[in-house]
Design a protein around this motif. Sequence first.
Motif, PDB file in Angstrom:
ATOM      1  N   ILE A   5       0.827  -1.201   0.000  1.00 30.05           N
ATOM      2  CA  ILE A   5       0.000   0.000   0.000  1.00 30.05           C
ATOM      3  C   ILE A   5       0.863   1.253   0.000  1.00 30.05           C
ATOM      4  CG2 ILE A   5      -0.210  -0.046   2.548  1.00 30.05           C
ATOM      5  CD1 ILE A   5      -3.089   1.005   2.176  1.00 30.05           C
ATOM      6  N   THR A   6       0.480   2.239  -0.810  1.00 28.04           N
ATOM      7  CA  THR A   6       1.230   3.485  -0.899  1.00 28.04           C
ATOM      8  C   THR A   6       1.083   4.274   0.395  1.00 28.04           C
ATOM      9  OG1 THR A   6       0.983   3.599  -3.301  1.00 28.04           O
ATOM     10  CG2 THR A   6       1.506   5.643  -2.171  1.00 28.04           C
ATOM     11  N   MET A   7       2.236   4.532   1.032  1.00 28.79           N
ATOM     12  CA  MET A   7       2.239   5.219   2.330  1.00 28.79           C
ATOM     13  C   MET A   7       3.096   6.486   2.310  1.00 28.79           C
ATOM     14  SD  MET A   7       0.308   3.287   4.209  1.00 28.79           S
ATOM     15  CE  MET A   7       0.657   3.646   5.933  1.00 28.79           C
ATOM     16  N   GLY A   8       3.663   6.831   1.162  1.00 31.41           N
ATOM     17  CA  GLY A   8       4.494   8.018   1.116  1.00 31.41           C
ATOM     18  C   GLY A   8       4.916   8.346  -0.301  1.00 31.41           C
ATOM     19  N   LYS A   9       5.737   9.388  -0.392  1.00 35.31           N
ATOM     20  CA  LYS A   9       6.170   9.879  -1.694  1.00 35.31           C
ATOM     21  C   LYS A   9       7.656  10.204  -1.624  1.00 35.31           C
ATOM     22  CE  LYS A   9       4.064  12.934  -5.155  1.00 35.31           C
ATOM     23  NZ  LYS A   9       3.116  14.052  -5.315  1.00 35.31           N
ATOM     24  N   PHE A  10       8.384   9.865  -2.700  1.00 36.06           N
ATOM     25  CA  PHE A  10       9.814  10.125  -2.761  1.00 36.06           C
ATOM     26  C   PHE A  10      10.105  11.527  -3.295  1.00 36.06           C
ATOM     27  CE2 PHE A  10      10.104   5.371  -3.596  1.00 36.06           C
ATOM     28  CZ  PHE A  10      10.616   5.080  -2.352  1.00 36.06           C
ATOM     29  N   TYR A  11      11.152  12.139  -2.756  1.00 39.41           N
ATOM     30  CA  TYR A  11      11.658  13.416  -3.274  1.00 39.41           C
ATOM     31  C   TYR A  11      13.170  13.343  -3.328  1.00 39.41           C
ATOM     32  CZ  TYR A  11       6.968  15.108  -2.299  1.00 39.41           C
ATOM     33  OH  TYR A  11       5.606  15.249  -2.280  1.00 39.41           O
ATOM     34  N   ARG A  12      13.731  13.926  -4.374  1.00 36.51           N
ATOM     35  CA  ARG A  12      15.174  13.977  -4.502  1.00 36.51           C
ATOM     36  C   ARG A  12      15.752  14.926  -3.459  1.00 36.51           C
ATOM     37  NH1 ARG A  12      16.007  14.216 -11.026  1.00 36.51           N
ATOM     38  NH2 ARG A  12      18.089  14.910 -10.379  1.00 36.51           N
ATOM     39  N   VAL A  13      17.051  14.874  -3.268  1.00 38.80           N
ATOM     40  CA  VAL A  13      17.667  15.769  -2.287  1.00 38.80           C
ATOM     41  C   VAL A  13      17.521  17.230  -2.695  1.00 38.80           C
ATOM     42  CG1 VAL A  13      19.268  14.065  -1.353  1.00 38.80           C
ATOM     43  CG2 VAL A  13      19.942  15.411  -3.361  1.00 38.80           C
ATOM     44  N   ASN A  14      17.277  17.487  -4.015  1.00 37.73           N
ATOM     45  CA  ASN A  14      17.058  18.861  -4.474  1.00 37.73           C
ATOM     46  C   ASN A  14      15.608  19.308  -4.284  1.00 37.73           C
ATOM     47  OD1 ASN A  14      15.556  17.714  -6.550  1.00 37.73           O
ATOM     48  ND2 ASN A  14      17.022  18.210  -8.174  1.00 37.73           N
ATOM     49  N   GLY A  15      14.761  18.423  -3.695  1.00 40.42           N
ATOM     50  CA  GLY A  15      13.382  18.769  -3.391  1.00 40.42           C
ATOM     51  C   GLY A  15      12.367  18.369  -4.440  1.00 40.42           C
ATOM     52  N   SER A  16      12.803  17.977  -5.628  1.00 42.09           N
ATOM     53  CA  SER A  16      11.883  17.607  -6.707  1.00 42.09           C
ATOM     54  C   SER A  16      11.403  16.171  -6.539  1.00 42.09           C
ATOM     55  CB  SER A  16      12.590  17.760  -8.061  1.00 42.09           C
ATOM     56  OG  SER A  16      11.764  17.295  -9.113  1.00 42.09           O
ATOM     57  N   SER A  17      10.118  15.958  -6.745  1.00 37.73           N
ATOM     58  CA  SER A  17       9.589  14.596  -6.704  1.00 37.73           C
ATOM     59  C   SER A  17      10.001  13.844  -7.964  1.00 37.73           C
ATOM     60  CB  SER A  17       8.060  14.644  -6.606  1.00 37.73           C
ATOM     61  OG  SER A  17       7.516  13.352  -6.741  1.00 37.73           O
ATOM     62  N   THR A  18      10.246  12.561  -7.825  1.00 33.96           N
ATOM     63  CA  THR A  18      10.449  11.722  -9.018  1.00 33.96           C
ATOM     64  C   THR A  18       9.104  11.286  -9.584  1.00 33.96           C
ATOM     65  OG1 THR A  18      10.653   9.759  -7.623  1.00 33.96           O
ATOM     66  CG2 THR A  18      12.691  10.857  -8.263  1.00 33.96           C
ATOM     67  N   GLN A  19       8.021  11.498  -8.834  1.00 30.53           N
ATOM     68  CA  GLN A  19       6.694  11.075  -9.246  1.00 30.53           C
ATOM     69  C   GLN A  19       6.235  11.819 -10.499  1.00 30.53           C
ATOM     70  OE1 GLN A  19       4.746   8.725  -8.465  1.00 30.53           O
ATOM     71  NE2 GLN A  19       2.803   9.343  -9.358  1.00 30.53           N
ATOM     72  N   HIS A  20       5.735  11.052 -11.443  1.00 35.56           N
ATOM     73  CA  HIS A  20       5.117  11.566 -12.674  1.00 35.56           C
ATOM     74  C   HIS A  20       6.142  12.025 -13.706  1.00 35.56           C
ATOM     75  CE1 HIS A  20       1.704  13.162 -14.985  1.00 35.56           C
ATOM     76  NE2 HIS A  20       0.947  12.500 -14.122  1.00 35.56           N
ATOM     77  N   ARG A  21       7.166  12.794 -13.278  1.00 39.97           N
ATOM     78  CA  ARG A  21       8.127  13.336 -14.233  1.00 39.97           C
ATOM     79  C   ARG A  21       9.333  12.435 -14.450  1.00 39.97           C
ATOM     80  NH1 ARG A  21       8.702  19.866 -13.102  1.00 39.97           N
ATOM     81  NH2 ARG A  21       6.510  20.403 -13.433  1.00 39.97           N
ATOM     82  N   GLY A  22       9.702  11.650 -13.440  1.00 39.63           N
ATOM     83  CA  GLY A  22      10.869  10.798 -13.554  1.00 39.63           C
ATOM     84  C   GLY A  22      12.167  11.578 -13.465  1.00 39.63           C
ATOM     85  N   VAL A  23      13.247  10.955 -13.945  1.00 42.68           N
ATOM     86  CA  VAL A  23      14.580  11.555 -13.966  1.00 42.68           C
ATOM     87  C   VAL A  23      14.998  11.716 -15.417  1.00 42.68           C
ATOM     88  CG1 VAL A  23      17.014  11.254 -13.330  1.00 42.68           C
ATOM     89  CG2 VAL A  23      15.205  10.509 -11.755  1.00 42.68           C
TER      90      VAL A  23
END
Length: 705
Positions: free
Chosen positions: A540-558
Motif C-alpha cells: 500500500i502506498t504510504m508516502g512519496k519520494f523526493y530527490r535531495v534537491n526537493g523535486s519529486s520523481t513522481q510523474h516526471r521521472g529523472v
Amino acid sequence: MFKNLIFCLALISVVACGSKPRVQLEEGGINLAPTVQHEVIAKEVAMLLENHSYKKVPMSDSLSAIVFNNLVKSVDQGKTYLIQSDIDNIQQYKNTISQDFRQGDLSASFHIFNIYSQRYLQCMEYALTQIDAPHDFTVDENYSNFREKLNWFKSEEELNDQWRKRVKYDLLNLRLTSTDKNADEEKHKETLRKRYNNLISQAKKTNSNDAFQLIMTSLTDAVDPHTTYYNPSFAQAFNEGMSNTLEGIGARLQMENEMVTIKEIIAGGPAFKDKTLQMDDRIIGVAQENTEFEDIIGWRLDAAVAKIKGPKGTVVRLKILPAGQELTAQPKIVSLTREKIVIAEESAKKSIKTVLGEDGKSYRVGVITLPKFYIDFDAYRKRDPDYKSTTRDVKLILDSLNDEKVDAVVLDLRNNGGGSLQEAIELTGLFIDKGPVVQVRDVRNRVEVESDNESGVKWSGPFGVIINRFSASASEIFAGAIQDYSRGLILGSTTYGKGTVQSAIEMARFISPTNRLLLKAAGGDPDTPNGAPEFGQINITMGKFYRVNGSSTQHRGVDADVVFPTQYSAEKFGESSEPSALPWDQIKTTTYAKVGDLTTTIQKLNASHQTRMAKSPEYKFLLEDIEEFNKNESVPQISLNETKLKKERDNSVAKNRTRINKVLELRGLPLWKEGEPQPKTEFDFVLDESLNVMSDFIPLANLNK
C-alpha cells in the motif's frame, strides 16, 4: 499482470436479494463464489484505502465507475468474448461496486467475472466446432485479433463470426509457419484441437482465489497504480522475487498435457546437484518425507508447485515419469532436500568493454547490469552473515573492477523496475561519501531524510548510469541522487516516474479476533502454500519520494544528461499515462554537498555525441525502429486470404533480413542468407554509444581531478 489467468464455466442467473442482485447457481451449472475469507479481506482492504493510504480515497460513486471499467477491461480487454447485452446486464453495478467492497459484498464483482467465464468457454467450445468446418482461404476477408478500440459485439452471431475467423486464422497460420514439411491439413486441425481443449481444461480449473485476485486488483488500481493486494500465493511469489531467492528443489515447471513438466533446472539447486532429474521429465506424484504420494496429474500448476516447494532442509519425494516415456512406464522415485536457491540471472552481473576514444586512446569500461534492487529481507532480519543483497553483490563487483584497473564504470539500470529502498540508499553510498540520498513524505506530511551514513566510496573514478522509460522507483532514487550530487553522467531517456513509497503489510494484522473465529469456522483457505502469508498481503502506498534537491520523481521521472531517443512516449508509457497516478510536486531542498559541477562537461559531451549521431548509420536504424513502433494503426487487420497473407509475411521477412544485413555489414559479419536461421546481431546501440560517451568523459574527468 493477470491477463494470463484462465477462467471457468459459469451458468448463472440473477435473483433479487433486498435491492441488490445476487448470483445464484443454476442446476447443473458451475459458478464461482467468494469465500468468507475473501469477504473479510475485501472489507479490510477498503478500510485501509479509505483511512490509511497516502491518498485516502473514499469508496464513492466516481471510484466505483473506475473499478467497474478496470474489472471489465481486465477480463476482456480485447473485446473478443463479451457482447453488448452482457455489458448492459452489468451496468447496474457501475456506481456502487466500490461501496460493496466496504461492506465485504463481492456478489457484483463475481457476477461480472462469471459472465465472462461463461462467454470464455462458450467461445472455446464454438471454436472446436469450427475446426472441421469448410474454410475458403481464397476469399478476401480480414480478422482483427485485438478489438479494444471497437464497439462490443451486438449479438452472439457477431461473436461467433469473430471466432470462425479466429479458427480460420489459426489454421492458416499453422499452414504458413509449420516447419514439418509432411504436415497435412488434418495434422494442423489436430494441433488446433489439442490447443483449444487444453485451454478449456485449464479454464475449468480456475478457482475463486483467481477471481478474487483479479477483482481486488481492479479496486487497488483504481486508487493507485502501485497499491496492490496479493493473495497468499502471489504474496509468496512477490516476496521471493524481492529477495532474489526461493526455497525449493531448484526447477522451473510448466504444465504440458495435464502434467507438471520440468522445463529448466537452476544451477546450484538440489535438482542440479542430484543430477537425477532431466529436462521434460514429468512429475506425476508428490509426497513429503513421511507421507503418502498424492497423484497430481491434472492439477493446476500453482497447486502442484505449492506441494513441491517448502522450507529449506525439508525433504520432498517426487514420482517421476522420465521424458519421452509413455504413461504406462514405471515411474522413478526421487528424494530431494529443499534448499534456498539464488536466482542468479536476476542478480548484478559485470562485463568489461574496451572502447577506442576520439583521442585515439583505448579505454576499459566496467559495465554492471542490474535488473532490480533486491534483498533477502528474511535472512537480513535473522542476521545471516551471507544474506543476499544488491549492494553486497555490487560491492564485490567493484572490488573486482578496481583490481582489473578499469578506467570507468557504467551501471545499466535499463528496465530495472526498482525494489528495495534500503538497497537504493546503500548502493548510492558506494559512489558518494556519506550524505542524504532521498527524502520521504508520509501520510501525515512529515518529511524524513534517508541518508547514507557510511564514510568512503567503493568507486571514485568516472561513472555513468544508463536509464530508460522502464527504469523506475529505486532506480530513479539512485539515478536522481547521482545526478544531484554531480557524481556521474546519466545516459539514456527519461525514467518511468514512479515516486511513491509502498509498505508490504500482511493482512493478518487487520483481521479482528471475531473475524478470525468466523474464518476458522468457515475452514480457512486450504490452498494457502507453505510459508505464504495466511490472508495475503497488501503493498500500500504510504508516502512519496523526493530527490535531495526537493523535486519529486513522481510523474516526471529523472531526465538524462545525455539523451537518447526512445519509442516509449510519456502519453502511453510510464506513470504519466496512469489515470490514478499522484501528481508531481516539490518540497524544500535538503542540505547536501555536490561532488563537483558537470554542467560544462555535459555540454561538451552532448556536442560530441550529436556529431557522432549525425554520421552514425546505427543511429539512423534506431530512429527507423522508433518510427515503425509508433505507427498509428487503430485496429490492425490480418488478411485471411492465404496468398495475400503469405505475401505480407514474405515482404516482412525480406524487410527484416535487409535491416539485419545492414547491421551485419556495418560490423563486418557474414550476411544472413535466405534459408538460414536468423543470426544474432546483438545490436545494442544505446550501450555502445553510452560507452563512446564515457570514453569522451574519462579524459575530461581526469583533467578535473
